[in-house]
Design a protein around this motif. Structure first.
Motif, mmCIF file in Angstrom:
data_model
loop_
_atom_site.group_PDB
_atom_site.id
_atom_site.type_symbol
_atom_site.label_atom_id
_atom_site.label_comp_id
_atom_site.label_asym_id
_atom_site.label_seq_id
_atom_site.Cartn_x
_atom_site.Cartn_y
_atom_site.Cartn_z
ATOM 1 N N ALA A 208 -1.413 11.979 4.129
ATOM 2 C CA ALA A 208 -0.605 10.840 4.215
ATOM 3 C C ALA A 208 -2.076 9.712 4.969
ATOM 4 C CB ALA A 208 0.014 10.892 5.564
ATOM 5 N N ALA A 209 -2.575 10.462 5.418
ATOM 6 C CA ALA A 209 -3.799 9.893 6.111
ATOM 7 C C ALA A 209 -4.888 9.128 4.927
ATOM 8 C CB ALA A 209 -4.420 10.099 7.337
ATOM 9 N N PRO B 283 1.005 -0.562 0.459
ATOM 10 C CA PRO B 283 0.417 -0.042 -0.013
ATOM 11 C C PRO B 283 0.941 0.987 -0.088
ATOM 12 C CG PRO B 283 0.090 -0.754 2.246
ATOM 13 C CD PRO B 283 1.086 -1.800 1.229
ATOM 14 N N ASP C 44 2.556 11.678 1.420
ATOM 15 C CA ASP C 44 3.035 13.495 2.149
ATOM 16 C C ASP C 44 3.726 13.657 1.729
ATOM 17 O OD1 ASP C 44 3.843 15.482 3.911
ATOM 18 O OD2 ASP C 44 4.257 13.905 5.492
ATOM 19 N N GLY D 69 -0.775 14.556 8.490
ATOM 20 C CA GLY D 69 0.016 14.333 8.053
ATOM 21 C C GLY D 69 0.368 14.909 6.450
ATOM 22 N N ASN E 274 0.828 6.170 -0.344
ATOM 23 C CA ASN E 274 0.159 7.401 0.144
ATOM 24 C C ASN E 274 1.454 8.741 -0.189
ATOM 25 O OD1 ASN E 274 1.243 7.150 2.844
ATOM 26 N ND2 ASN E 274 0.281 7.207 4.150
ATOM 27 N N PHE F 71 -3.733 7.107 2.176
ATOM 28 C CA PHE F 71 -3.722 5.783 1.939
ATOM 29 C C PHE F 71 -3.981 4.923 0.994
ATOM 30 C CE2 PHE F 71 -3.004 1.952 5.549
ATOM 31 C CZ PHE F 71 -1.816 1.673 5.417
ATOM 32 N N ALA G 124 4.317 7.413 2.750
ATOM 33 C CA ALA G 124 4.412 8.288 4.453
ATOM 34 C C ALA G 124 3.427 6.713 4.890
ATOM 35 C CB ALA G 124 3.666 9.115 5.008
ATOM 36 N N THR G 125 4.020 5.328 4.257
ATOM 37 C CA THR G 125 3.382 4.440 4.534
ATOM 38 C C THR G 125 4.550 3.499 5.544
ATOM 39 O OG1 THR G 125 1.654 4.304 2.701
ATOM 40 C CG2 THR G 125 2.460 2.010 4.109
ATOM 41 N N ALA G 126 4.147 3.245 6.542
ATOM 42 C CA ALA G 126 4.808 2.548 7.311
ATOM 43 C C ALA G 126 5.432 0.677 6.794
ATOM 44 C CB ALA G 126 4.312 1.219 8.181
ATOM 45 N N PRO G 127 7.016 0.954 6.401
ATOM 46 C CA PRO G 127 8.046 1.464 7.110
ATOM 47 C C PRO G 127 8.195 2.675 6.528
ATOM 48 C CG PRO G 127 8.671 -0.205 6.417
ATOM 49 C CD PRO G 127 7.145 -0.186 5.987
ATOM 50 N N VAL G 128 7.982 3.706 7.181
ATOM 51 C CA VAL G 128 8.038 4.748 6.257
ATOM 52 C C VAL G 128 9.675 5.512 5.243
ATOM 53 C CG1 VAL G 128 8.190 7.410 6.173
ATOM 54 C CG2 VAL G 128 6.718 5.835 7.433
ATOM 55 N N GLY G 129 10.315 4.890 6.519
ATOM 56 C CA GLY G 129 12.093 5.155 6.136
ATOM 57 C C GLY G 129 12.328 3.865 4.369
ATOM 58 N N MET G 130 11.836 2.903 4.129
ATOM 59 C CA MET G 130 12.069 2.158 3.431
ATOM 60 C C MET G 130 11.103 2.504 2.109
ATOM 61 S SD MET G 130 11.440 -1.838 3.586
ATOM 62 C CE MET G 130 11.441 -2.961 2.120
#
Lengths: 473, 258
Positions: free
Chosen positions: A117-118, A102, A106, A114, A104, A121, A145-151
């Motif tokens: 972001a929210a 998934p 930001d 967000g 999203n 999604f 900005a979907t978890a994991p954001v860094g990835m």
């Protein structure tokens, strides 16, 4: 239209917007890097419909090295979006059905939790819609900005959105879109094949690749940015990170104007501008001379060892006043380095007779002169003049001493042959200089003579480098 | 294929028995209590297109195009050429099924969808240990799947080595529905979910998680939290679970052989 249908149509129209807007509607023009959409000519706000797609796809990050990028619009960085301060944006984010993840968005240009972001999604094969009003002008980063954001960010999910101020930006001849990012692969830099994301390296903030526009060489060679002498260029510079801060610099140019951090403050005459991770800058400069101008992250190992290097090829007439190119190349000898210091404290041997002077002179010649002037003083035609039976040498012993001590450059004639090169000043002691000159004067058919260390010492004081008429060096 | 044969296929299953255990919720800190998992049985492989076709044959209301929009979106079984899958799809995991369709399938077998806790408990086993997370390379291999391109062609089920419990394909083939996938109450704004009022919701930012380095788990929770029960996605399948009932003789696998 039946009343019930009318109600349905109206409610549908309101479904995508929190409030009924009377603004004219237009579809946003999105461009892939390094292209920027044209400036906005409207003098009023509009409702801008943006349709962006997230796609996971394999592309080359370097020659022979593939990476599974996650992208906005199929490129890294994602498509450039250009709106005007006060515009109302209706943002459609579609996640391609082939996506594993998934996603999203930001947008740093959004005022609201967000940054969208929210509200955006989106699972694979679906589309989310949200609205925002572009309240603040500036150049803003957008990213996933979907978890994991860094990835998601590390895989290339970022881009730029420009919110033009109401009065517009000053016109320039060319605009380009350059965005830096750092990448973390299982293999080292350049390791061939499909490389996967290396989470450990990302957490340690040790990227294998630091690149502009998603790949090593994305802005080099036939993909270099182009401009002409006399034009003004505005670079929209972004930094997606995820980790590194960029010290953006164009080698051989000074930014006439920089919108610091992509905001309203303008700094002038800037050599290197900081672009934070998740931040941007606008850099303007006028091109005065032609050539290749290299864009780098001036954390310089990133530029030359990790890929953070792009080019702008500028064509047009030269201006020798602004930049001359190389006009001279001289031998450089620091002052006072002429005297050789013997190691280990042995006293220097001093010639007591002419025989000894000739013997020591021969040794000095073999060690210092023979490489160019050859073992029989014959020289090398066209390069090094002969010392054997040399009219130039025999004509003036003082001049010969000065040549050895201080060097000579420029065109000379020796035995009717023209030479135009450089004789460097030799780093010999007075004793050695006297010995070698005496040896040469008494060898290979020269006219003989004596040069003493005292004479050499005098010429070391009084003589200087001989520069012949017409020296080009 | 006759309806009778299809029906017989659905009756025969191959399940692994998992003992009681516990699983650490993603969002908890290291000293938080673990979630207990009662003993249960789990399909060794994801449900295949052929198995699902047998279910559809027996329950025509689940034929492609039949279920109402309330239960599935239009993509439902869109990869089937008709009312049944193509032969090369037989042993591939079924995808493009909504949560309602998966739930109905499992009920029809006298089973149910596994809970998130059960699924994660089974999935944290490596080939040699019940808890693989400590093994070097375990998470790495899972992440490698996420880094591979999503291809239109799925492998057949049962190709990957069985894990410690004898379960296959939990990683590296398709995402899988869980019974309570939507208990991960994220807002879609993963970074803000770790604030106090939402600290108990999984999928929150790493600040509130037990193991920020377990990106693979984050991705699963992130994926689950993006779903709605009607969604039918090309890379989302399922398998069924069941309470352990010692009176039920253990059924042997049928002809679902590659």
């Amino acid at each position: 239209m039946k009343p019930r249908k009318l109600v349905a149509a109206i409610s549908l129209a309101l479904a995508f917007s929190a409030q009924a807007s009377q603004l004219p509607v237009e579809e946003a023009m999105l461009t892939s890097p390094p292209v920027v959409p044209p400036p906005i000519t409207r003098d009023h706000a509009a409702k801008v419909v943006v349709k962006m797609e997230t796609v996971e796809k394999v592309m080359e990050i370097a020659d022979g090295v593939e990476y599974m990028f996650w992208t906005f619009g199929g490129s890294v960085p994602g498509q450039f979006l250009r709106v005007r301060e006060g515009d109302e944006v209706e943002f459609h984010l579609s996640n391609h059905p082939s996506s594993k993840m998934p996603h999203n968005i930001d947008l740093h240009a959004v005022t609201g939790p967000g940054g969208g972001a929210a509200s955006s999604f989106t699972a694979p094969g679906h589309t989310s819609v949200f609205n925002f009003k572009a309240l603040n002008p500036g150049l803003y980063v957008y990213h996933c900005a979907t978890a994991p954001v860094g990835m998601h960010v590390a895989n290339g999910m970022y881009g730029l959105i420009l919110v033009e101020p109401k009065e517009g930006l000053p016109p320039v001849d060319r605009e380009y879109y350059v965005m830096q990012g750092d990448f973390y692969t299982k293999g080292e830099y350049g390791e061939q094949g499909l490389q996967s994301f290396d989470m450990d390296k990302a957490i340690r903030e040790q990227p294998d690749y630091v690149v502009f526009n998603g790949a090593v060489g994305a802005l080099n060679g036939d993909k270099a940015l182009t401009a002409n002498v006399g034009e003004t260029v505005r670079l929209y510079v972004g930094n997606g990170g995820p980790n590194l801060v960029s010290s953006f610099h164009v080698i051989g140019e000074i930014f006439d104007k920089v919108n610091v951090e992509g905001g309203t403050a303008i700094n002038e005459n800037v050599q290197t501008t900081l672009v934070p991770a998740g931040g941007a800058a606008m850099a303007e400069f006028k091109l005065d001379v032609p050539g290749n101008f290299i864009m780098v992250d001036h954390s310089i190992f990133r530029a030359f060892n990790k890929g953070a290097l792009g080019m702008m090829q500028v064509e047009g007439p030269e201006d020798k006043i602004v930049y001359s190119g190389k006009v001279a190349e001289n031998v450089y000898l620091p002052e006072g380095s002429a005297v050789q210091v013997m190691p280990n404290g042995h006293p220097k041997v001093v010639a007591k007779t002419k025989e000894e002077r000739l013997l020591y002179g021969k040794r000095a010649y073999e060690a210092n002169c023979q490489a160019c002037h050859q073992n029989e003083g014959q020289g090398i035609p066209g390069a090094f003049p002969p010392l054997a039976a040399s009219d130039f040498l025999n004509a003036d012993h003082t001049r010969a001493t000065d040549v050895v001590l201080h060097g000579l450059k420029g065109p000379i004639k020796v035995n009717g042959q023209a030479y135009d090169s450089i004789m460097p000043a030799m780093r010999l002691s007075d004793e050695d200089t006297a010995n070698v000159l005496t040896y040469v004067l008494n060898s290979w058919g020269n006219d003989g003579g004596d040069v003493t260390p005292e004479q050499v010492a005098e010429r070391r004081e009084k003589g200087k480098t001989i520069i012949m008429e017409g020296s080009a060096h | 294929m006759s309806l009778a044969l299809l029906l017989s296929l659905t009756l025969a299953t191959d399940m692994a028995s998992l003992p009681a255990g516990e699983v650490r919720p993603l969002y908890l800190t290291k000293d938080s209590p673990l979630t207990p998992v009662a003993p249960f049985m789990l399909d060794k492989t994801p449900v295949t297109n052929r198995q699902f076709a047998a279910f559809v044959a027996a329950h025509p209301q689940w034929q492609p195009g039949r279920p109402p929009a309330l239960l599935t979106e239009p993509a439902y079984l869109q990869h089937w050429p008709g009312l049944t899958p193509a032969e090369e799809q037989y042993h591939q995991p079924v995808t493009f099924v909504s949560w309602f369709a998966a739930d109905a399938y499992c009920r029809a077998q006298g089973k149910r969808l596994p809970t998130v806790a059960e699924w994660e408990y089974a999935a944290q086993a490596s080939q040699t240990a019940a808890l693989g997370a400590s093994e070097p390379g375990f998470t790495r291999r899972i992440l490698d799947w996420y880094a591979r391109p999503a291809t239109a062609h799925l492998h057949n089920v049962g190709r990957s080595p069985a894990n410690y419990w004898g379960v296959q394909d939990l990683h590296g083939l398709v995402w899988e529905w869980t019974r309570d996938f939507n208990s991960a109450l994220v807002t879609g704004e993963s970074r803000g979910d770790s604030s106090l009022d939402q600290g108990l919701f999984c999928g929150s930012a790493a600040a509130g998680s037990a193991d920020p380095s377990d990106y693979a788990a984050f991705m699963r929770y992130g994926f689950r939290s993006s779903l709605k029960a009607t969604y039918a996605l090309g890379n989302l399948g399922f398998r069924c679970a069941k309470e352990i009932n010692n009176e039920t003789p253990h059924l042997v696998a049928d002809a679902v052989q590659p």
